[in-house]
Design an enzyme around this catalytic site. Sequence first.
Site, short mmCIF file in Angstrom:
data_model
loop_
_atom_site.label_atom_id
_atom_site.label_comp_id
_atom_site.label_asym_id
_atom_site.label_seq_id
_atom_site.Cartn_x
_atom_site.Cartn_y
_atom_site.Cartn_z
N ASN A 111 0.86 -1.19 0.00
CA ASN A 111 0.00 0.00 0.00
C ASN A 111 0.89 1.24 0.00
O ASN A 111 2.05 1.18 0.40
CB ASN A 111 -0.89 0.00 1.24
CG ASN A 111 -1.86 1.18 1.26
OD1 ASN A 111 -2.50 1.48 0.26
ND2 ASN A 111 -1.96 1.86 2.39
N HIS A 113 0.80 5.25 1.45
CA HIS A 113 0.08 6.12 2.39
C HIS A 113 0.68 7.52 2.33
O HIS A 113 1.90 7.67 2.34
CB HIS A 113 0.17 5.57 3.81
CG HIS A 113 -0.61 6.35 4.80
ND1 HIS A 113 -1.99 6.33 4.85
CD2 HIS A 113 -0.22 7.22 5.76
CE1 HIS A 113 -2.41 7.12 5.82
NE2 HIS A 113 -1.37 7.68 6.38
N SER A 140 4.70 7.07 2.12
CA SER A 140 5.35 5.82 2.50
C SER A 140 4.72 4.64 1.76
O SER A 140 3.49 4.53 1.71
CB SER A 140 5.20 5.56 4.01
OG SER A 140 5.57 6.67 4.79
N ASP A 149 -2.41 0.92 8.38
CA ASP A 149 -1.25 1.76 8.06
C ASP A 149 -0.06 1.45 8.98
O ASP A 149 0.78 2.31 9.24
CB ASP A 149 -1.60 3.25 8.14
CG ASP A 149 -2.68 3.64 7.17
OD1 ASP A 149 -2.77 3.03 6.09
OD2 ASP A 149 -3.46 4.56 7.48
#
Length: 217
Positions: A111, A113, A140, A149
Amino acid sequence: MTDSNICNIVVLISGSGSNLQAIIDDLAGHPNARICAVVSNRADAYGLVRAEQAGIPQHVLKHKDFADRLAFDTALMQVIDQYQPHLVVLAGFMRILTPEFTRHYAQRLLNIHPSLLPKHKGLDTHQRALDAGDQEHGCSVHFVTEELDGGPVVIQAALPIQALDSAEQLAQKVHALEHHIYPLAVRWFAEGRLRLSEHGAQLDGQPLASSGFQFHL
């Protein structure tokens, strides 16, 4: 090169797909990586058009058609697993994933973020960075775990916050950084350089720092 040497990638989106486009462009012609499918929970996501233009199969799975989060994630896994992915990439996929989903794709789920994790997990990161008086901000790429997260960071890009920056201006600057570091992280994984082990994220067999590989502008 045989298919056994190719990293099959499935990308999940909800919106415009600009990070998807950056990854498509970066991997064009790459011998070790193939985006097999793009899946969206929104039928109007422009990222589906980007996928079509690139000749990538598209799927729409509307979360509102399912009774609960787990039912949606179960159906989503069935769609994804048709492609036997080595890597699943969240590129603006605006859904909180169930533990069942994150465990199913453990060590192969990335992912991006819009903050310098562990700072500002969750939403409204740009305004929160301003409100906190942060001197720098950024984005990030991280492996996804059951903690929102909170998975091991792979790479970060940071830039200084200017005195007159608004949240909207910061968002635009950070978005540009995302388009540089996300394709890089995906490429590292596809080339076998990036892995998540019981000891954390590793690049070329060496442990990454808790803040990952760092770029500063």
